[in-house]
Design an enzyme around this catalytic site. Sequence first.
Site, PDB file in Angstrom:
ATOM      1  CD  GLU A 200      38.676  34.038  43.911  1.00  0.00           C
ATOM      2  OE1 GLU A 200      39.094  35.209  43.741  1.00  0.00           O
ATOM      3  OE2 GLU A 200      37.501  33.678  43.687  1.00  0.00           O
TER       4      GLU A 200
ATOM      5  CD  GLU B  68      36.697  34.764  38.982  1.00  0.00           C
ATOM      6  OE1 GLU B  68      35.504  35.105  38.820  1.00  0.00           O
ATOM      7  OE2 GLU B  68      37.052  33.943  39.849  1.00  0.00           O
TER       8      GLU B  68
END
Length: 545
Positions: free
Chosen positions: A326, A208
């Site tokens: 994810e 991220e």
Amino acid sequence: MGGFLLHLMGFCLGAFMLLVGSATVAPAGGNGVTGGAAVIVDGTNPIATTDDDFVCATLDWWPPEKCDYGTCAWGLASMLNLDLSNNILLNAVKEFSPLKIRLGGTLQDKVIYDTRVPPQNCPQFTKNASQLFGFSNGCLPMGRWDELNDFFKKAGAKIYFGLNALNGRIPMSDGSYGGPWDSSNAASLIRYSVNKGYTIHGWELGNELSGSGVGTRVDADTYAADVINLKLIVDTAYQGFQTKPLVIAPGGFFDASWFTELVSKTKPNSLDVMTHHIYNLGPGVDNHLIDKILNPSYLDGMANTFSNLQGILKNEGTSTVAWVGEAGGAYNSGHHLVSDSFVFSFWYLDQLGMSAKYDTKTYCRQSLVGGNYGLLNRTTFAPNPDYYSALLWHRLMGKNVLKANFSGTEKIRAYAHCAKGSEGITLLLINLSGNTTSEVSISANNKAYKPLKQHERHSKKKTKHVKGFGERAMGFIREEYHLTPKDGNIQSQTMLLNNKILGIDSSGNIPKLEPIELEATQPITVAPYSIVFVHIPYFYAPACR
């Protein structure tokens, strides 16, 4: 006798034509039962393909002190403290044969791997609000890495490990991290794993940090250089190996310009897989999560992300493929009795179906264990409803995705794949309505339909055996798996399969998932707030040959 046989053959032919002709439905009944609904499946060619092992789950780094909105939902579910001796956990993973497991998460960019000989001091994560992501740096001891790999080997899991992409970097005034990536520690872990003979199927860089990032970010140009560096490290460490692990990045939220730059600067062959994350339902504290899950328009909103990412990969002419690396739906650990209950299978299975239509090769669920969105209960390891949904998908839905057009209520979501390890196709129907039972017929696209020849029907007495499902009878019989919540409560953590409660036995074994068999001339009955997998072995689809 001859007259009887002619009569019987005529009946069978008529029944078969009824199955595959125009949509026909039994007359609609009362009490919220609607007819006129139909799925037309085009089996001419696949519209997309997934990996055979499409279903994936994650393990994270979060320690017990990870809390959101006053709730601490992780317990002992971290890679560092998970009870690897638990028999239920082992059995749950083994049932997939194999289950892809992605090891990573927010704190992976704060993990140091203690590959030193002899081992040195290896500090664990401690809560510290002044540091990035609210925790100090942590450490992975090689003894624990050995234990994890021993468990993965026993369970038959396929492992993808997320590497620390911030090592050596420094925070910049604009909130990003800059400076060169120190790859030496990552390279040391990779070499250690090779020397130990551990089978790691992919190495993923960072978590991220793409686009505007979460907590911090790294620009795409720098990231591309790091991916190329990682590719060199992997190629060197696995020199002489027949197959090498995949190089995966960036494990972040989709940002069109950032992703375009990354793939452009890593082609033609430095980046094997581009991963993106999905938390499209918003924060776990949101009281409207169920409303969003049951709203078809809201669910459809993710289609643009899947479509845009595929557009980028095709326009760049790269061999890089897309994964969902994810996806927990609701960020900050999910929401108890939503993301760990029956209702979440509506969102989860719809995500699997939609992403597969857009050529996503793998979909990693956050998480296998941990938070309020684990496939398994974080203390008992007993399966939550989504575990059974994932297992049924894994066993029934093949890699070739078919076009399925549904006509009828917008509350029914329909997806079709070639059947996995068996004849015909598998259809997935999701009823988001709590008031209406739909009677659904299925028909073939005229171009795709071609009845089996008589000698083929007689020679194929049974379809291929698939573990967990028993022998499949050929002919005009289909198999159905109806998933419903206990007592009709969509927030129940107990799922029923064909009206039987699903649960582990006293030895920790996962229950068998047995279908019911129905005459093919009957419409498919989809009850309110239910999910139905339908295996149709007699459906002819050239795409499934």
